[in-house]
Design a protein around this motif. Structure first.
Motif, mmCIF file in Angstrom:
data_model
loop_
_atom_site.group_PDB
_atom_site.id
_atom_site.type_symbol
_atom_site.label_atom_id
_atom_site.label_comp_id
_atom_site.label_asym_id
_atom_site.label_seq_id
_atom_site.Cartn_x
_atom_site.Cartn_y
_atom_site.Cartn_z
ATOM 1 N N SER A 19 -6.060 14.539 66.424
ATOM 2 C CA SER A 19 -5.156 14.677 67.563
ATOM 3 C C SER A 19 -5.059 16.110 68.079
ATOM 4 C CB SER A 19 -3.767 14.140 67.202
ATOM 5 O OG SER A 19 -3.252 14.822 66.079
ATOM 6 N N SER A 20 -5.349 17.084 67.252
ATOM 7 C CA SER A 20 -5.239 18.488 67.660
ATOM 8 C C SER A 20 -6.557 19.079 68.168
ATOM 9 C CB SER A 20 -4.749 19.326 66.482
ATOM 10 O OG SER A 20 -5.672 19.244 65.410
ATOM 11 N N CYS A 21 -7.605 18.289 68.225
ATOM 12 C CA CYS A 21 -8.937 18.783 68.602
ATOM 13 C C CYS A 21 -9.155 18.666 70.112
ATOM 14 C CB CYS A 21 -10.009 18.004 67.843
ATOM 15 S SG CYS A 21 -11.692 18.415 68.332
ATOM 16 N N CYS A 22 -9.361 19.801 70.779
ATOM 17 C CA CYS A 22 -9.549 19.793 72.230
ATOM 18 C C CYS A 22 -10.863 19.103 72.634
ATOM 19 C CB CYS A 22 -9.464 21.198 72.802
ATOM 20 S SG CYS A 22 -10.745 22.318 72.231
ATOM 21 N N MET A 23 -11.911 19.240 71.821
ATOM 22 C CA MET A 23 -13.176 18.569 72.145
ATOM 23 C C MET A 23 -13.041 17.058 72.010
ATOM 24 S SD MET A 23 -15.090 20.754 73.420
ATOM 25 C CE MET A 23 -16.493 19.697 73.685
ATOM 26 N N SER A 24 -12.255 16.626 71.032
ATOM 27 C CA SER A 24 -11.992 15.187 70.895
ATOM 28 C C SER A 24 -11.318 14.664 72.155
ATOM 29 C CB SER A 24 -11.103 14.912 69.684
ATOM 30 O OG SER A 24 -11.778 15.199 68.488
ATOM 31 N N HIS A 25 -10.344 15.406 72.645
ATOM 32 C CA HIS A 25 -9.643 15.015 73.873
ATOM 33 C C HIS A 25 -10.618 14.939 75.049
ATOM 34 C CE1 HIS A 25 -6.488 14.655 76.849
ATOM 35 N NE2 HIS A 25 -7.067 15.652 77.503
ATOM 36 N N SER A 26 -11.508 15.902 75.149
ATOM 37 C CA SER A 26 -12.479 15.933 76.244
ATOM 38 C C SER A 26 -13.433 14.747 76.195
ATOM 39 C CB SER A 26 -13.288 17.233 76.202
ATOM 40 O OG SER A 26 -12.445 18.333 76.384
ATOM 41 N N ILE A 27 -13.902 14.409 75.003
ATOM 42 C CA ILE A 27 -14.833 13.280 74.864
ATOM 43 C C ILE A 27 -14.125 11.966 75.174
ATOM 44 C CG2 ILE A 27 -16.292 11.997 73.231
ATOM 45 C CD1 ILE A 27 -17.465 14.718 74.283
ATOM 46 N N LYS A 28 -12.892 11.815 74.701
ATOM 47 C CA LYS A 28 -12.123 10.605 75.032
ATOM 48 C C LYS A 28 -11.954 10.494 76.543
ATOM 49 C CE LYS A 28 -8.656 11.552 72.229
ATOM 50 N NZ LYS A 28 -7.404 11.487 71.440
ATOM 51 N N SER A 29 -11.616 11.591 77.196
ATOM 52 C CA SER A 29 -11.438 11.591 78.654
ATOM 53 C C SER A 29 -12.729 11.209 79.369
ATOM 54 C CB SER A 29 -10.965 12.962 79.136
ATOM 55 O OG SER A 29 -9.691 13.254 78.625
ATOM 56 N N LEU A 30 -13.850 11.723 78.901
ATOM 57 C CA LEU A 30 -15.138 11.385 79.499
ATOM 58 C C LEU A 30 -15.403 9.885 79.411
ATOM 59 C CD1 LEU A 30 -17.953 12.027 80.669
ATOM 60 C CD2 LEU A 30 -18.683 12.568 78.335
ATOM 61 N N PHE A 31 -15.154 9.301 78.252
ATOM 62 C CA PHE A 31 -15.371 7.864 78.083
ATOM 63 C C PHE A 31 -14.476 7.064 79.019
ATOM 64 C CE2 PHE A 31 -18.132 8.972 74.833
ATOM 65 C CZ PHE A 31 -18.697 7.871 74.227
ATOM 66 N N TYR A 32 -13.206 7.468 79.134
ATOM 67 C CA TYR A 32 -12.290 6.771 80.040
ATOM 68 C C TYR A 32 -12.758 6.893 81.492
ATOM 69 C CZ TYR A 32 -9.077 6.577 76.051
ATOM 70 O OH TYR A 32 -8.505 6.360 74.824
ATOM 71 N N GLU A 33 -13.238 8.078 81.880
ATOM 72 C CA GLU A 33 -13.741 8.280 83.242
ATOM 73 C C GLU A 33 -14.958 7.415 83.530
ATOM 74 O OE1 GLU A 33 -14.398 12.434 84.114
ATOM 75 O OE2 GLU A 33 -12.388 12.942 83.399
ATOM 76 N N LEU A 34 -15.773 7.155 82.506
ATOM 77 C CA LEU A 34 -16.952 6.300 82.676
ATOM 78 C C LEU A 34 -16.588 4.816 82.676
ATOM 79 C CD1 LEU A 34 -19.495 8.213 80.407
ATOM 80 C CD2 LEU A 34 -19.521 8.058 82.914
ATOM 81 N N GLY A 35 -15.327 4.500 82.397
ATOM 82 C CA GLY A 35 -14.873 3.110 82.415
ATOM 83 C C GLY A 35 -14.857 2.437 81.058
ATOM 84 N N ALA A 36 -15.120 3.193 80.007
ATOM 85 C CA ALA A 36 -15.113 2.622 78.651
ATOM 86 C C ALA A 36 -13.695 2.694 78.077
ATOM 87 C CB ALA A 36 -16.076 3.385 77.751
ATOM 88 N N SER A 37 -13.427 1.804 77.168
ATOM 89 C CA SER A 37 -12.154 1.792 76.453
ATOM 90 C C SER A 37 -12.469 1.812 74.954
ATOM 91 C CB SER A 37 -11.358 0.548 76.831
ATOM 92 O OG SER A 37 -10.109 0.564 76.193
ATOM 93 N N PRO A 38 -12.827 2.983 74.444
ATOM 94 C CA PRO A 38 -13.271 3.064 73.046
ATOM 95 C C PRO A 38 -12.127 2.880 72.057
ATOM 96 C CG PRO A 38 -13.045 5.262 73.949
ATOM 97 C CD PRO A 38 -12.798 4.302 75.082
#
Length: 102
Positions: A19-38
């Motif tokens: 939860s504290s990892c900024c890169m984790s947040h960025s990758i999650k955001s990228l997946f959401y922007e692509l339309g995925a719900s990981p």
């Protein structure tokens, strides 16, 4: 290792994060922007998080988060995912795994 394998195969796209990892947040955001719900597994909020983190390192994920699985297969960490996205293959991987539809 079994827990990581089990969790990574339950959905088309799975991301192990902290939860504290900024890169984790960025990758999650990228997946959401692509339309995925990981499926998101926050290692720092899971009772077995340390063991799963060691299992991810054993798979070659360095740093251990974010660790991305698509179609049950380990794809890589943030630098790998960004590279796949920039070359245009990440979206196709998600389509092939049925994590997104077009």
């Amino acid at each position: 290792m079994d827990k990581v394998r089990d969790l990574s195969s339950k959905k088309a796209a799975v991301i192990f994060t902290k939860s504290s990892c900024c890169m984790s947040h960025s990758i999650k955001s990228l997946f959401y922007e692509l339309g995925a719900s990981p499926a998101i597994h926050e290692l720092d909020q899971d009772a077995n998080g340390k063991e799963m983190e060691w299992a991810l390192r054993a798979l070659g994920c360095s740093p251990s988060v974010p660790a991305v699985f698509i179609g049950g297969r380990f794809i890589g960490s943030s630098k790998d995912i960004i590279s796949y996205h920039l070359e245009g293959s990440l979206k196709q991987m998600l389509i092939d795994a049925k994590a997104i539809w077009f």
